[in-house]
Design an enzyme around this catalytic site. Sequence first.
Site, short mmCIF file in Angstrom:
data_model
loop_
_atom_site.label_atom_id
_atom_site.label_comp_id
_atom_site.label_asym_id
_atom_site.label_seq_id
_atom_site.Cartn_x
_atom_site.Cartn_y
_atom_site.Cartn_z
N LYS A 177 3.47 -20.28 33.61
CA LYS A 177 4.54 -19.89 32.69
C LYS A 177 5.86 -19.80 33.42
CE LYS A 177 3.63 -17.20 28.55
NZ LYS A 177 3.53 -15.85 27.99
N SER A 207 11.78 -9.27 25.15
CA SER A 207 12.42 -9.81 26.35
C SER A 207 13.09 -11.14 26.05
CB SER A 207 11.38 -9.99 27.46
OG SER A 207 10.80 -8.76 27.80
N HIS A 226 9.75 -1.47 26.22
CA HIS A 226 8.64 -1.31 27.18
C HIS A 226 8.70 0.07 27.83
CE1 HIS A 226 9.13 -5.91 27.84
NE2 HIS A 226 7.99 -5.74 27.18
N ARG A 235 5.10 -3.48 17.64
CA ARG A 235 6.41 -3.41 16.99
C ARG A 235 6.29 -3.54 15.48
NH1 ARG A 235 8.69 -7.97 20.86
NH2 ARG A 235 6.63 -8.64 20.23
O1 PNS Z 1 4.21 -9.33 27.69
P1 PNS Z 1 3.07 -10.10 27.08
O2 PNS Z 1 3.34 -11.58 27.16
O3 PNS Z 1 2.74 -9.62 25.70
O4 PNS Z 1 1.81 -9.82 28.02
C1 PNS Z 1 0.56 -10.35 27.66
C2 PNS Z 1 -0.49 -10.01 28.71
C3 PNS Z 1 -0.07 -10.52 30.08
C4 PNS Z 1 -0.67 -8.50 28.78
C5 PNS Z 1 -1.80 -10.66 28.22
O5 PNS Z 1 -1.59 -12.02 27.98
C6 PNS Z 1 -2.95 -10.50 29.19
O6 PNS Z 1 -3.56 -9.45 29.23
N1 PNS Z 1 -3.20 -11.54 29.98
C7 PNS Z 1 -4.21 -11.52 30.98
C8 PNS Z 1 -5.29 -12.53 30.73
C9 PNS Z 1 -6.43 -11.92 29.99
O7 PNS Z 1 -6.99 -10.91 30.35
N2 PNS Z 1 -6.77 -12.57 28.87
C10 PNS Z 1 -7.83 -12.13 28.02
C11 PNS Z 1 -7.32 -11.14 27.03
S1 PNS Z 1 -8.10 -11.52 25.54
#
Ligand code: PNS
Length: 158
Positions: free
Chosen positions: A41, A127, A17, A90
Site C-alpha cells: 500500500k 486520514s 483516532h 463513524r
Molecule cells: O486504518 P485502517 O485501514 O482501517 O486499518 C485496517 C487494519 C490495518 C486495522 C486492518 O486492515 C487489519 O487488521 N489488517 C491486518 C491484516 C489482518 O489481520 N487481516 C484479517 C482481518 S479479517
Amino acid sequence: MRRATCPGSFDPVTNGHLDIIARSSSIYDEVVVAVGVNKSKARLFDTAERIELISAATQDLPNVRVEPFEGLIVDFCRARDIPVIVKGLRAISDFDYELQMAQMNHSLAGVETLFMHTNPLYSFLSSSLVKEVATWGGDVSHLVPPIVQERLRQRLVR
Ligand code: PNS
C-alpha cells in the site's frame, strides 16, 4: 492486567483516532496502538514517521504505547497476550466491513472486537480526506494534532 489494541494505518493519525485511543486508555490498563505495515500500500508517511506522530500525540497518556505490525492482527494480539481489539465506528457504512473483520478475528483466535462510537465531532473525519484537504492548502488544524498539521504542510503544500 487488562490490555487492548487499537490497530490502524494512521496515515496520518487524526483527532478521531486520538479520541478512540484516549477513551480506550481510560478503560484498559494498557493500550497498544498497532500501526499496520502493508508494503503493497502506498503511504504518505512511512511506518517510522506514523509511529513518531502517534507517539508524540499520545505522550500525555502513560498507558499507551505504539508498535508496528505486519501480517495478521490476531498474531500481534496473541504474541502480546492482548484479548481485545478496539475499533472506532463513524457511521453505519463502516459497520459491514468491520463486522466481517471482527468475526474473522474471533474465528481465527478468539480475539474479541469492541466497537466504540466516534465522537460526533469527528464522524466525517478520515486520514484520506485530511490528506486531500491539506494537499490543496485547506485548514486541517481542528482535525489533526499540531505536529501532524506541520508535517502535512512540509510534505504536501507547495
Ligand atoms: O486504518 P485502517 O485501514 O482501517 O486499518 C485496517 C487494519 C490495518 C486495522 C486492518 O486492515 C487489519 O487488521 N489488517 C491486518 C491484516 C489482518 O489481520 N487481516 C484479517 C482481518 S479479517
